[in-house]
Design a protein around this motif. Structure first.
Motif, short mmCIF file in Angstrom:
data_model
loop_
_atom_site.label_atom_id
_atom_site.label_comp_id
_atom_site.label_asym_id
_atom_site.label_seq_id
_atom_site.Cartn_x
_atom_site.Cartn_y
_atom_site.Cartn_z
N ARG A 148 29.59 -31.59 30.01
CA ARG A 148 29.76 -32.11 31.22
C ARG A 148 31.41 -32.12 31.46
NH1 ARG A 148 26.39 -29.86 33.81
NH2 ARG A 148 26.25 -28.79 31.89
N ALA A 149 31.79 -32.07 32.48
CA ALA A 149 33.13 -32.23 33.05
C ALA A 149 33.44 -33.56 33.14
CB ALA A 149 33.51 -31.49 34.42
N ASN A 152 39.13 -35.75 34.15
CA ASN A 152 40.22 -34.78 34.06
C ASN A 152 40.16 -33.39 34.08
OD1 ASN A 152 41.85 -37.34 34.02
ND2 ASN A 152 41.59 -37.21 31.64
N ASP A 153 39.01 -32.85 34.51
CA ASP A 153 38.54 -31.57 34.35
C ASP A 153 38.58 -31.08 35.54
OD1 ASP A 153 38.26 -31.33 31.54
OD2 ASP A 153 36.40 -32.42 31.59
N GLY A 154 38.82 -31.69 36.80
CA GLY A 154 38.97 -30.95 37.93
C GLY A 154 37.78 -30.67 38.54
N ALA A 155 37.66 -29.66 39.46
CA ALA A 155 36.44 -29.29 40.14
C ALA A 155 35.41 -28.37 39.26
CB ALA A 155 36.44 -28.73 41.58
N TRP A 156 35.31 -28.67 38.25
CA TRP A 156 34.35 -27.69 37.25
C TRP A 156 32.85 -27.87 37.60
CZ3 TRP A 156 35.72 -23.51 34.53
CH2 TRP A 156 34.79 -22.99 33.72
N PRO A 157 32.08 -26.80 38.29
CA PRO A 157 30.79 -26.92 38.65
C PRO A 157 29.80 -27.63 37.77
CG PRO A 157 31.79 -24.71 39.28
CD PRO A 157 32.59 -25.48 38.07
N ALA A 158 29.14 -28.56 38.09
CA ALA A 158 28.07 -29.30 37.21
C ALA A 158 27.07 -28.46 36.96
CB ALA A 158 27.87 -30.46 38.04
N PRO A 164 33.87 -27.19 30.64
CA PRO A 164 35.18 -26.83 31.27
C PRO A 164 35.94 -26.22 30.28
CG PRO A 164 34.79 -29.23 31.04
CD PRO A 164 33.65 -28.57 31.15
N GLU A 238 35.18 -16.24 39.01
CA GLU A 238 34.32 -17.26 39.70
C GLU A 238 32.56 -16.98 39.65
OE1 GLU A 238 34.41 -20.63 40.13
OE2 GLU A 238 36.46 -20.46 39.17
#
Length: 332
Positions: A148-149, A152-158, A164, A238
């Protein structure tokens, strides 16, 4: 220069580039033509430099052969030249792996899925690879299955199955933990000849552990990693993350993969690496496998030159299987 077909292809490509450069010579106001000419010049320089290294190494070897022949004809001792002969041959073998893949267009980047089939296999196989990356000048980005992000991993899709991006050092830290919950890692690697050499590693890797280490391995003392080829590229857009070739391998079929024929068998008991389904054998401590990757690659590449080996070079360097579609997306 006589030699393997792939090496001769490099010389033919140099001649072709010279012809193209001569046709493109002269002033031009077309920016695209200038860019194309610069690319041709860079490619010609790369191949010419590599070919020059190979010719110099071959000339050194021929020089030692001539000295040995003269000594024999004059009734002199030739054993003193053994060291020089070995050094000259090592010089040829140092350049030859790169020469054999020099004309491959997909040689400098690759994406692989690495699957650990037995506990402890990543520590023996993946960790040494990651530690070798800086020495080879290769860069890698990795993604851990199911991670899981963090904040600090930004908008990494859950919703994304792969976690990430992680640096090799992050994955090494994860492998050092007493307990970890992942068995698959996505590896995206770039660097000179990284794509060509790592493409040869696809398939099942079997580590035959020493008896004192059998506690780490499976019941039969063996540990396995499966290398799944994805694409001859390291960038993933993406809209490509949901592509079927990026799906982690199904756990339900892991047992069948473990029982398959091994592309690499690293035998710590016998001190050997068996290449391409036991078609070739290299005497080595498997702990040094990644340090001696050039030698492994050369052994595999020379098997392609042997028609009796049953190996098809195009299966390793042309897109195939699910990865073909992802390669096509990169080429589009």
């Amino acid at each position: 220069m006589d030699g393997p077909r792939a090496a001769r292809a490099a010389q033919e490509q140099i001649d072709f580039l010279l012809t193209q450069l001569s046709l493109a010579s002269g002033p031009s106001r077309d920016r695209r033509k200038e860019i194309d000419a610069a690319a041709l010049q860079a490619e010609h320089h790369r191949l010419s430099e590599l070919w020059g290294q190979l010719e110099r190494a071959q000339e050194e070897m021929h020089g030692v052969e001539e000295l040995a022949l003269m000594a024999l004809l004059e009734g002199e001792e030739v054993r003193g030249l053994a060291g020089e002969a070995r050094a000259a041959w090592d010089g040829v073998r140092k350049v030859l792996p790169r020469a054999l893949v020099a004309t491959e267009s997909r040689r400098d980047a690759i994406t692989l899925i690495l699957e650990e089939l037995d506990a402890g296999a990543f520590e023996r196989w993946l960790a040494p690879l990651l530690r070798q990356l800086p020495r080879r000048g290769w860069s890698a980005t990795l993604h851990i299955d199911g991670e899981r992000a963090g904040p600090n991993d930004g908008a990494w899709p859950a919703s994304r199955r792969w976690g990430p991006p992680r640096a090799p050092g992050d994955v090494l830290e994860a492998l050092d933990k007493p307990k970890r919950g992942f068995r698959s890692v996505l590896l995206r690697c770039t660097g000179a000849y990284a794509g060509a050499f790592l493409s040869l590693e696809r398939g099942l890797h079997r580590v035959v552990a020493r008896k004192r280490d059998a506690g780490e391995a499976s019941d039969d003392g063996r540990m396995h990693v499966f290398v799944h080829f994805v694409a001859h590229a390291a960038d993933i857009a993406e809209d490509q993350w949901e592509h079927r070739s990026l799906a982690p391998p199904p756990a339900g079929s892991a047992a069948a993969r473990r029982r398959g024929a091994a592309a690499r068998e690293l035998d710590e008991v016998e001190g050997a690496a068996l290449i391409a389904g036991r078609r070739a054998r290299i005497a080595m401590d498997p702990a040094w496998y990644w340090e001696r990757l050039d030698e492994v690659a050369l052994t595999h590449l020379l098997l392609f030159e042997d028609e009796g080996s049953g190996l098809d070079r195009s299966e390793y360097f042309s897109a195939g299987g699910d990865g073909a579609a992802l390669d096509d997306l990169h080429d589009a």
